[in-house]
Design a protein around this motif. Sequence first.
Motif, mmCIF file in Angstrom:
data_model
loop_
_atom_site.group_PDB
_atom_site.id
_atom_site.type_symbol
_atom_site.label_atom_id
_atom_site.label_comp_id
_atom_site.label_asym_id
_atom_site.label_seq_id
_atom_site.Cartn_x
_atom_site.Cartn_y
_atom_site.Cartn_z
ATOM 1 N N VAL A 35 0.868 -1.186 0.000
ATOM 2 C CA VAL A 35 0.000 0.000 0.000
ATOM 3 C C VAL A 35 0.901 1.230 0.000
ATOM 4 O O VAL A 35 1.827 1.322 0.812
ATOM 5 C CB VAL A 35 -0.913 0.024 1.246
ATOM 6 C CG1 VAL A 35 -1.772 1.286 1.262
ATOM 7 C CG2 VAL A 35 -1.783 -1.214 1.300
ATOM 8 N N LYS A 36 0.630 2.151 -0.917
ATOM 9 C CA LYS A 36 1.457 3.359 -1.030
ATOM 10 C C LYS A 36 0.566 4.572 -0.801
ATOM 11 O O LYS A 36 -0.419 4.758 -1.531
ATOM 12 C CB LYS A 36 2.077 3.405 -2.428
ATOM 13 C CG LYS A 36 3.167 4.405 -2.588
ATOM 14 C CD LYS A 36 3.966 4.115 -3.865
ATOM 15 C CE LYS A 36 5.064 5.124 -4.038
ATOM 16 N NZ LYS A 36 4.876 5.994 -5.168
ATOM 17 N N ILE A 37 0.889 5.330 0.208
ATOM 18 C CA ILE A 37 0.129 6.557 0.497
ATOM 19 C C ILE A 37 1.033 7.743 0.185
ATOM 20 O O ILE A 37 2.114 7.862 0.753
ATOM 21 C CB ILE A 37 -0.321 6.602 1.969
ATOM 22 C CG1 ILE A 37 -1.197 5.387 2.286
ATOM 23 C CG2 ILE A 37 -1.075 7.901 2.278
ATOM 24 C CD1 ILE A 37 -1.556 5.255 3.749
ATOM 25 N N ASP A 38 0.574 8.605 -0.707
ATOM 26 C CA ASP A 38 1.375 9.766 -1.110
ATOM 27 C C ASP A 38 0.689 11.064 -0.714
ATOM 28 O O ASP A 38 -0.549 11.148 -0.706
ATOM 29 C CB ASP A 38 1.582 9.764 -2.641
ATOM 30 C CG ASP A 38 2.620 8.746 -3.064
ATOM 31 O OD1 ASP A 38 3.660 8.660 -2.386
ATOM 32 O OD2 ASP A 38 2.376 8.009 -4.030
ATOM 33 N N LEU A 40 0.397 12.777 2.033
ATOM 34 C CA LEU A 40 -0.414 12.852 3.261
ATOM 35 C C LEU A 40 0.169 13.954 4.145
ATOM 36 O O LEU A 40 1.259 13.800 4.695
ATOM 37 C CB LEU A 40 -0.380 11.502 3.986
ATOM 38 C CG LEU A 40 -1.159 11.398 5.285
ATOM 39 C CD1 LEU A 40 -2.648 11.671 5.069
ATOM 40 C CD2 LEU A 40 -0.978 10.029 5.915
#
Lengths: 185, 200
Positions: A35-38, A40
């Motif tokens: 999972v990649k969260i950019d 934030l």
Amino acid sequence: MKRQSKYVWLIVALVASLLPSPVLAWSFSVSPPEVKIDNLPPGEKAEFNLTIRNKDNISHTFMLTTYNPEESQRRPERAEFPDSNWLSFPHQVEVQGNSEAKVKVKVAIPSQQKWAGKDWKIWLSITPEDKDLLVVNYYIRLLVSTGEEGERVETGSHVGLIVGIIVLLLLGCGIYYFRRKVKTK
Amino acid sequence: MKKRIASIILVIILALIPCLPALAEGNSTVTITMATDKDIDIILEPILWNIGDVEPNTEYVTDPYAKWCTITNEGNCVVDIRIKGEDAVWVDNPSAYTWQLSSDNTTAKRKYALLYHIAQDDADSYTPITTIDTQMKHVKKGYEINGKPLTLIGHDDKAYFGLKLLTPNPDFAVDGGGYFYASGGGRKMETTITISAVAA
């Protein structure tokens, strides 16, 4: 000790081997693997779901924890996630036989600007509560990148200010227009 | 009059045009990327090793030694395989009697060793399993695969490994031999080896 015996038993789950074991091999899966969260920003939250599929016929409880991989396992540009408490998720999930469960994971970055513009990595570990000699564990790679410093907060205040000015100006124009109209009558 | 008001509004709008890029920047969105059609799924078989009674300072090897356990990739992504061991504990009273897992292949009193061998690696190559979660790596000197992680590429790819147990030195030594302390005819010890999969 009562007495010495020549042997000690290192019988790994002997009872389980004598009785019909409900689990001959671990059979569960987890999705997604990464999972990649950019982007934030500090002070904000992001949520996503993991799916645990129990392919066994009976119910199993799965344990969820975080794990900081060794440096060689991190991509060079990514640092260790500063605090695993910024992640919230259920630490135990029971999944019925031949079914799946969605697990909500929340990532909340504190509002301090020192956390802006960072790239971190942490793994989520998912393993069955029941143990045999060999037990399967899955790691989900979680990559988190925070937004640029102050971007969100500053632009947020700009928006409020600009909207306020527009409303005030329009209101002023409206009042002026209606006063003039009344006077001309 | 109407013209004047329209002019004022037009001036306001024109004045705000330089602010539009800033507004657009302010709407920077958080993006979450994940491949929900990918899953991690491995199967281990068998998951039990029934050794029976063991003697101090003795080596036990799974049968077969190299292909005792099969790891099958049932998922649809490439995974690296990792391994971690634990101290062995007395089933009846885990805190009363334990065997510490060695960090290498040395044993001592109440210190045992577990090692793994990957099939098709060098015949006598065993790598210690420690309490630290580490990548399983090939040992095949002179080949490119030497030192490379054990990786399962795609669905139905398989790998095989075997285990070796080195029991601790005796708790109580006597002429040329020794004994483990036991109560009432022996202690049942248990341990767990965690095999992990992570997307490569």
